[in-house]
Design an enzyme around this catalytic site. Structure first.
Site, PDB file in Angstrom:
ATOM      1  CD  GLU A 193      49.396  58.033  38.252  1.00  0.00           C
ATOM      2  OE1 GLU A 193      48.508  58.189  37.385  1.00  0.00           O
ATOM      3  OE2 GLU A 193      49.618  56.929  38.787  1.00  0.00           O
ATOM      4  CG  ASP A 197      47.613  59.716  32.359  1.00  0.00           C
ATOM      5  OD1 ASP A 197      47.923  58.965  31.413  1.00  0.00           O
ATOM      6  OD2 ASP A 197      47.979  59.515  33.527  1.00  0.00           O
ATOM      7  CE  LYS A 207      48.482  53.283  39.776  1.00  0.00           C
ATOM      8  NZ  LYS A 207      49.268  54.146  38.912  1.00  0.00           N
ATOM      9  CG  ASP A 256      54.693  56.430  36.674  1.00  0.00           C
ATOM     10  OD1 ASP A 256      53.727  55.927  37.273  1.00  0.00           O
ATOM     11  OD2 ASP A 256      54.650  56.775  35.476  1.00  0.00           O
TER      12      ASP A 256
END
Ligand code: AMP
Length: 565
Positions: free
Chosen positions: A145, A168, A68, A6
């Site tokens: 994800e 999330d 990211k 991850d």
């Protein structure tokens, strides 16, 4: 060996598959989470994780985090006069995770399944793959994800078709995905989110409550004190799960100020945040064309879903208890590890086939009739709507709006606004049309969007049959195998700090920071202790280094207790 990774915005982690299911691989410091931070020193030594995070406080120009967000773009980060793209910085994180996994598992790790947000387009996914390759890992599978989270909960094993919503909530971002399991195919149906909403906002509410109760103005505080208050608010927030009447305590100008949290008041102040959480949920449901009651299960991902107020909000909204049995920080990595095992030995675990959606709407610019025979240009006309399962092809017919109009310009747009100018223009096409009265000539526009994020736009004049086409590739930056190898060679001289010295380095950095922040006797004491530890390190004697480590650690603990940091 294939592992699951991850690669997160704030933290990254790796997992592997065992007979007893997936397990997290501890890093060189024995921790599960490795902060996604990279730092470089004057000797061109690379630091990753907690050490880099600590260095970031003292050497912000030699460190980088939250890169990211720029994956798959050309943005360059400058670290001590050296330039790196987000994928290159990510490759250092992956290299470090690979080394840690190899040391822990005692075997070579050659391949990884890496997770990415569901809304990542092809360019961002390819960049993630390249990051893996630059780290010396083969990356044949990229997994979304939310899909990884659903897999970790074993939802793919159900025999019945099921709809899930993956909720999330991380530190600074919120993502909602709706997935459907249909005859062994786990499909992402819709994604939505808020890039500026997360656990940190719930901490901010506490900070505001504290400052207003104590009559303190944020602008009047020193940076150090603000950092301290935020840290204490974070600690207090984390205690909500176990404390009935949590207390927030801060040391300001040598005075200890305490506030017992009135939970009703806190929850009231958080209502605005809950309202913002509701919006992407609504949008994803509309896009997937389902009702709240159609959702069979809700899967919780991200540290902030531990907040009782968030948990209650989700239960009330969906009228079901959300799935929380897997650690929300680890669920994605565990799912990626299961996917890795699926890839390794296909028969052992039921294979899941994954599909994708187009993350934004693609359309063109048109004129609209405002009053009779009066047109106004500049409006957006959607052709392929966001969250359409790809590959997709759609045709729309448009008519001329002026008499004797001889040309038509197709402005290819990407975005969600009603107004063309607010959306992103990604290309254009010009076509001749026979002169006629307004509304008598027509064109058919066909947009075809494929799995590699390549959009083909075709325009056909209905009366003449003339066709024009163009291909829009987006910001896809491709690299050949040779280019990857060359860049790998260029980056390989940058060595990652040796694993075995990591704990010592981290302790030294913490002590040095404390030294910079202190004055007077504390500073003198720290200098002495730092010199002693340096001397112990120079002896290269394991026993002496361990003793020195323990001593310095104890001193730091005492000093930070005193300062209530
Ligand atoms: P992530 O980006 O998934 O690591 O999530 C980090 C966020 O989770 C931060 O905002 C933390 O404050 C929050 N968080 C972590 N643990 C807890 C907890 N026990 N209670 C409340 N929030 C938490």
């Amino acid at each position: 060996m294939i592992i699951g990774i991850d690669l997160g915005t704030t933290n990254s982690l790796a997992a592997y598959f065992t007979e007893d299911g997936p397990k997290i691989i501890p890093n060189r410091l024995g921790k599960h989470l490795t902060p996604s931070v990279v730092s470089i020193d004057e000797n061109e030594q690379i630091y990753v994780g907690e050490t880099a995070k600590e260095r970031m406080l003292m050497y912000p120009n030699a460190s980088a985090s939250v890169f990211k967000r720029d994956m798959g773009t050309e943005k360059k980060y400058t670290l001590r006069n050296k330039e790196f793209k987000a994928e290159e910085l990510s490759s250092f994180i992956l290299r470090s995770l690979k080394e840690d996994a190899e040391a822990y598992l005692g075997e070579e790790v050659t391949e990884a399944v890496i997770s990415v947000p569901a809304y990542f387009n092809d360019a961002r996914r390819k960049a993630t793959k390249r990051a893996g390759e630059l780290a010396g890992l083969k990356v044949e599978r990229i997994i979304s994800e939310p899909t990884a989270a659903a897999i970790a909960y074993g939802l793919y094993q159900k025999n019945k078709d099921t709809r899930f919503l993956v909720f999330d909530l991380g530190g600074g971002t919120f993502d909602v995905s709706i997935l459907e399991l249909f005859q062994n195919i786990l499909e992402v149906h819709a994604v939505a989110g808020d890039n500026f909403l997360g656990g940190e906002d719930f901490t901010e509410v506490l900070v505001d409550m504290f400052l207003s109760e104590k009559g303190i103005k944020l602008e009047e505080l020193e940076h150090k004190t603000v950092v301290h208050i935020k840290k204490q608010a974070e600690l207090c927030k984390r205690s909500f799960i176990s404390e009935k009447s949590p207390v927030m305590s801060c040391k300001i100008n040598d005075e200890i100020l305490e506030m017992t949290i009135d939970m009703d008041k806190y929850e009231k102040q958080c209502e605005k945040l809950l309202e913002r959480i509701r919006m992407p949920i609504k949008r994803s449901l509309t896009d997937a064309n389902v009702k709240l009651s159609d959702i069979d299960q809700v899967v919780m991902v991200g540290g902030a879903t531990r907040l009782p107020i968030v948990h209650r909000f989700v239960s009330r909204l969906f009228k079901i208890l959300p799935n929380t049995s897997v650690n929300p920080d680890e669920v994605v990595a565990l799912g990626a590890a299961i996917q890795a095992a699926m890839k390794e030995r296909n028969e052992a675990i039921k294979e899941v086939i994954l599909t994708d959606v187009c993350p934004f709407t693609l359309g063109t610019e048109v004129s609209k009739e405002i009053e009779e025979n009066q047109y106004e240009s500049g409006y957006f006309y959607p052709i392929i709507e966001r969250n359409t399962v790809i590959p997709a092809s759609r045709t729309e017919r448009l008519y001329t709006v002026r008499d004797n109009q001889s040309k038509l310009r197709i402005n290819v747009l990407q975005g969600e606004s009603r107004f063309a100018s607010n959306n992103l223009s990604i290309g254009e096409l010009l076509i001749d049309i026979p002169k006629a009265k307004a509304g008598e000539e027509a064109i058919d526009i066909t947009y075809t969007y494929d799995i590699n994020s390549i959009l083909e736009v075709q325009v056909k004049v209905v009366s003449t049959g003339e066709i024009k086409k163009t291909i829009i590739k987006g910001q896809n930056v491709e690299m050949t195998d040779e280019e990857i190898e060359q860049r790998m060679a260029e980056l390989s001289y940058l060595k990652i700090h040796p694993r075995e010295q990591e704990a010592n380095k981290l302790l030294l950095l913490k002590a040095e920071r404390l030294y910079e922040e202190s004055i007077g006797d504390t500073r003198k004491r720290l200098e002495l202790e730092l010199m002693k530890f340096d001397a112990a390190l120079n002896t290269r004697n394991k026993g002496k280094i361990e003793d020195g480590y323990k001593r310095l650690q104890l001193v730091l603990e005492r000093l930070t207790e005193d300062r209530d940091f």
